[in-house]
Structure formats: C-alpha cells, structure tokens
Design an enzyme around this catalytic site. Structure first.
Site, PDB file in Angstrom:
ATOM      1  N   SER A  66       0.870  -1.177   0.000  1.00  0.00           N
ATOM      2  CA  SER A  66       0.000   0.000   0.000  1.00  0.00           C
ATOM      3  C   SER A  66       0.905   1.225   0.000  1.00  0.00           C
ATOM      4  O   SER A  66       1.311   1.722   1.045  1.00  0.00           O
ATOM      5  CB  SER A  66      -0.900  -0.017   1.243  1.00  0.00           C
ATOM      6  N   HIS A 180      -3.610  -5.682   2.377  1.00  0.00           N
ATOM      7  CA  HIS A 180      -2.729  -6.664   3.008  1.00  0.00           C
ATOM      8  C   HIS A 180      -3.388  -8.019   3.178  1.00  0.00           C
ATOM      9  O   HIS A 180      -2.779  -8.939   3.733  1.00  0.00           O
ATOM     10  CB  HIS A 180      -2.275  -6.150   4.386  1.00  0.00           C
ATOM     11  N   GLU A 189      -5.362  -2.245   8.818  1.00  0.00           N
ATOM     12  CA  GLU A 189      -4.634  -2.734   9.994  1.00  0.00           C
ATOM     13  C   GLU A 189      -5.409  -2.446  11.271  1.00  0.00           C
ATOM     14  O   GLU A 189      -5.910  -1.331  11.467  1.00  0.00           O
ATOM     15  CB  GLU A 189      -3.251  -2.063  10.104  1.00  0.00           C
ATOM     16  N   GLU A 230       1.413  -8.867   7.017  1.00  0.00           N
ATOM     17  CA  GLU A 230       2.198  -8.446   8.178  1.00  0.00           C
ATOM     18  C   GLU A 230       2.012  -9.365   9.376  1.00  0.00           C
ATOM     19  O   GLU A 230       2.329  -9.008  10.507  1.00  0.00           O
ATOM     20  CB  GLU A 230       1.853  -6.995   8.518  1.00  0.00           C
ATOM     21  N   ASP A 268      -5.143   1.505  11.147  1.00  0.00           N
ATOM     22  CA  ASP A 268      -4.687   2.100   9.897  1.00  0.00           C
ATOM     23  C   ASP A 268      -5.714   1.750   8.829  1.00  0.00           C
ATOM     24  O   ASP A 268      -5.605   0.715   8.165  1.00  0.00           O
ATOM     25  CB  ASP A 268      -3.306   1.571   9.503  1.00  0.00           C
ATOM     26  N   GLU A 310      -4.476   6.064  11.645  1.00  0.00           N
ATOM     27  CA  GLU A 310      -3.523   6.446  10.601  1.00  0.00           C
ATOM     28  C   GLU A 310      -4.217   6.448   9.240  1.00  0.00           C
ATOM     29  O   GLU A 310      -5.006   5.544   8.935  1.00  0.00           O
ATOM     30  CB  GLU A 310      -2.371   5.438  10.608  1.00  0.00           C
ATOM     31  N   ASP A 337       0.490   9.041   6.866  1.00  0.00           N
ATOM     32  CA  ASP A 337       1.467   8.147   6.242  1.00  0.00           C
ATOM     33  C   ASP A 337       1.588   8.483   4.762  1.00  0.00           C
ATOM     34  O   ASP A 337       2.489   9.217   4.351  1.00  0.00           O
ATOM     35  CB  ASP A 337       1.060   6.694   6.455  1.00  0.00           C
ATOM     36  N   LYS A 362       8.901   6.027   7.571  1.00  0.00           N
ATOM     37  CA  LYS A 362       9.371   4.850   6.845  1.00  0.00           C
ATOM     38  C   LYS A 362      10.562   5.273   5.994  1.00  0.00           C
ATOM     39  O   LYS A 362      10.391   5.998   5.010  1.00  0.00           O
ATOM     40  CB  LYS A 362       8.272   4.304   5.934  1.00  0.00           C
ATOM     41  N   HIS A 390       7.639  -0.304   9.819  1.00  0.00           N
ATOM     42  CA  HIS A 390       8.099  -1.265   8.819  1.00  0.00           C
ATOM     43  C   HIS A 390       7.316  -1.069   7.520  1.00  0.00           C
ATOM     44  O   HIS A 390       6.511  -0.150   7.389  1.00  0.00           O
ATOM     45  CB  HIS A 390       7.881  -2.675   9.346  1.00  0.00           C
ATOM     46  N   LYS A 413       5.565   0.478  14.836  1.00  0.00           N
ATOM     47  CA  LYS A 413       4.749  -0.650  14.393  1.00  0.00           C
ATOM     48  C   LYS A 413       5.585  -1.501  13.464  1.00  0.00           C
ATOM     49  O   LYS A 413       6.260  -0.998  12.561  1.00  0.00           O
ATOM     50  CB  LYS A 413       3.448  -0.195  13.744  1.00  0.00           C
TER      51      LYS A 413
END
Length: 444
Positions: A66, A180, A189, A230, A268, A310, A337, A362, A390, A413
């Site tokens: 993403s 994901h 998430e 993840e 998220d 997020e 993000d 990131k 990550h 995270k």
C-alpha cells in the site's frame, strides 16, 4: 553536543549534515549489491559495504504494498521475471555507479554520504538509481559510521541527532484487511498497543499473549487462521466493528484490560484503498462523505479503546484530514502516512495546515537515513509525534528498531508478534532493553 547543519528537503536536494564534535571517519573498500527475497517472496536489494578494517556491514531495502503516490521510486526491471519486480538494474547500478562513488575515500558523516548519493542520482525521488538501492546503501553506511564510532547503532543515532533515547510502545498489527489481506475488510490494519506495559519485555509478552488468544478466537469462530502480509490474522469479516470486537475479546481473554491507557487499539484504515476519488469513501458498501467518515471514526472511538488512527483519509484529501484533526485531534493520535511519505517539507506543511498531530516514519519512502532523521526532527519541531514503521514487504534487517530507540519517538509498528521478519525487530528491541535497562519505556 550535536549540530543539525542544514534543512532537509524533498527526495534529496539537501540531505543535511548530522555530525558530532568527534567525527569517526570510515573508508569503504568495496560495495556489493545482492538480490534477496522480501517477506512476500519478491526480490529486494541488500547492499554490503566492506570497510578498510575488514568489517562488512549491510542494509536491506523493504517494499510496500500500500504505497503512496508521493513516495520515492523503487527501480524494478519490469518484464516477466518475478512478475516484473526483479532488481537486476538496481544491482548493476550499486556495483558500478554507487560503488564508484563510495569506495576509496574517507566519509565522516551520514549527511555527507546521503548528499553524495542524491547528487549522483540527480532526479526527484531517486528515479535513476532507485530508492531501493539508495535506502539500502544509506542504512549500510549508517552501520559503518556507528561501527567507526564504536557505538551501538541506536546510540550513534541518538548522538548525531541530539535525541534522548527511549524504548517504544510496539503497535502489533494482529488483524489485517485492505491491500494486506484477501478478505472483505475495508480497513487495512488493526493493532494492539500495550501502552502501560512498563518494559519492553512486558510489552512483547502482552503482544504475544493477545496474539495467541486472538488465534484461538479466530480459529473457533472462523475455522481457519489465514494471515495477511504483516502476520495478522485475516478472517472472513467485512465490518470494522467485527474486527474491533475480536480485539477487545482477545485482550480480555489474554487476561488484560482493554483501554486507551492500558492495552489500547490503533487503526490504519489506509483510506486510499476505499476512496472514491471525489471526497467520498465506501465503507461496508455505504458511501460516506467527509463529515460522514469523521462521524464514523467518532463512533468507533466512542465505542472502543482506540488511541490512534492512521491515514483516515486519502493521501491528497487535505480537507478530510483537516476536518478529522479539528473534530478528533484532541482525543486521539491522527497519523499521516501516505499523506506525508516521510518527507520533511510535507510534514511541515501538514503541521501548518493542521492536518494531523503525528507522522509515520518509513525510511524507504523518502530514500535516505538523513532525510528520515530530518522528517523526525521536523515533526518534533512543530509539536507532532512520530511513529516509526516497517513495510508490508520486509526483511530481517532491524534498522528501524535502532532508529526508534535512538530518536526516542516512543512508538513503533512492525506487524504481528509472529513471522520472522516482524519478530526480528521486536527481538532487537528486547535485546537493547536487556542490555540497557536504564532506558525508559513508553510514549513521550
């Protein structure tokens, strides 16, 4: 003790010089690039630097699924190999152009190396060398300079940035949806955060306990334990409330108390994935305008112990972020993000426009360690929190664990407390905490 010499701008125009009063130069004898596989089975880049004292240090490039439109650009081959994601061109440039730049001379600061890489590339977003080549090189170079200074990587980062190191609250991604996972869950998430754990070891234990309790609940209710990228479970659910109910049940089943000051929940949504492009968003097959989505988030935080959300709006929907920050920013952490992509200038602009109160960090989004440190420094200077993160396509490289401790941002995270590439970061954090029990734990 330390000086931040110059500003850091978008994708490498000026990297800034992080130096100490006692530089420890390093000479690089050789640079090698290698193809390795990330956690999703796609190629990525590892850079090895052979130093003049015989030491070899490495850095790996992660990759996102993403990804934001404004991120630095990976160099991929296209064609048929690995679904077009091979890195042969990037490896060639590491072994030729980057090797020619770095070898045979003395380097004294990470900003110096990163600025030279940016100049060598000569494009916005590292389109020529590839952000994957550059970030892996920059991470390896940071390890080289920490080695030359005879310091653990986290302590070197703390010294060059003038930061007070601390152990972070881990945000474990234990339920996956969106890009994901293969389920119908719109939000990407669902994380648990043991904010009052008291120590890193306790935080990891709580995360593992809740993860295993959640595994039993998912197995009982859905009959299978499919995983997202993840390491979080990806049961066949669609409603965010179903996921949140599962988390609250798992926290209690594991023997802990759900609460924003106990074992909290973080989300998220990754709203890029369910934006309809006109300021409206499709959640559970219902079309919500900006105010409707803010109201939905308000309902969730009224009902569940959520401390952080997020990417609640799409990356270019500044009006949506502004409304969310105005309505909910005094109650929860609102994180950008894709909105910021670890870019210092974008973070500063977001602060001026009051879009969020926190930024996700990131390193591969922006390209170099210097720019990453600049993003954290910028956020701090305008009163924004930072959370180190990550990517969905990870390696066993633990750089971000040292980064979060050294910069003292207080939160990270790195996925579920399962899968080796995720656990590697948590194990590194536990190792640092065991070796340095004097370091405080928790949110700033």
């Amino acid at each position: 003790m330390n000086d931040y010499i110059s500003g850091i701008h978008h994708h490498g125009a000026h990297q800034g010089e992080y130096v100490t009063h006692h530089d420890h130069p390093v000479t690089i004898d050789a640079v090698h690039g290698a193809r390795i596989l990330d956690s999703r089975g796609y190629p990525t880049v590892r850079v090895s630097l052979e130093l003049d004292d015989g030491r070899t240090v490495t850095g790996d490039a992660p990759a996102g699924a993403s990804t934001g439109a404004h991120e630095a650009v990976e160099l991929r081959d296209g064609g048929s190999a690995f679904g077009g994601r091979d890195v042969t061109q990037a490896l060639h440039l590491i072994d030729t152009d980057i090797s020619g730049l770095l070898t045979g001379r003395s380097w004294s600061a990470i900003g110096q190396i990163d600025a030279a890489l940016a100049e060598l590339d000569g494009t916005t977003g590292y389109r020529r060398l590839g952000a994957n080549s550059v970030v892996a090189t920059s991470i390896a170079a940071s390890r080289a300079l920490a080695h030359a200074a005879d310091l653990p990587l986290w302590q070197w980062i703390a010294e060059i940035t003038g930061s007070t190191p601390r152990m972070p609250v881990p945000h474990f991604n234990v339920l996956n949806g969106g890009a994901h996972a293969a389920n119908e869950l719109d939000f990407q998430e669902f994380m648990i955060a043991p904010v009052n754990a008291g120590s890193m070891a306790d935080a990891v234990r709580i995360g593992a306990d809740v993860y295993h309790a959640l595994a039993a609940l998912v197995r009982d209710r859905f009959g299978s334990l499919g995983l997202g990228d993840e390491g979080g479970f990806a049961p066949s659910i669609a409603a965010p409330e179903e996921a949140l109910d599962l988390l609250v049940d798992a926290i209690r089943t594991a023997g802990y108390e759900p609460g924003v000051d106990q074992v909290a929940i973080a989300l998220d949504p990754a709203a890029n994935e369910f934006s309809q492009g006109d300021g409206s968003y499709r959640v559970l097959n219902d079309s919500l305008d900006r105010d409707g989505l803010v109201d939905y988030y308000r309902h969730l935080i009224d009902t569940y112990p959520i401390r952080s959300i997020e990417d609640g709006f799409a990356e270019d929907d500044h009006e949506g972020f502004r409304r969310m920050q105005a309505a909910l920013g005094d109650r929860i952490q609102i994180v950008g993000d894709d909105l910021y992509v670890t870019d210092p200038q974008r973070i500063r602009d977001g602060g001026e426009q009051q879009l969020t109160n926190a930024a996700l960090i990131k390193p591969n989004q922006i390209g170099t360690v210097s720019q990453t440190l600049g993003a954290i420094a910028t956020a701090k200077s305008i009163g924004m929190a930072s959370m180190v993160s990550h990517r969905s396509g990870e390696t066993t490289d633990t750089f971000i664990a040292d980064l979060v401790v050294g910069t003292g941002t207080g939160q990270i995270k790195s996925g579920a407390p399962g899968r080796g590439e995720r656990v590697a970061k948590y194990n590194r954090l536990t190792e640092i905490a065991e070796q340095h029990p004097e370091l405080p734990y928790g949110l700033i």
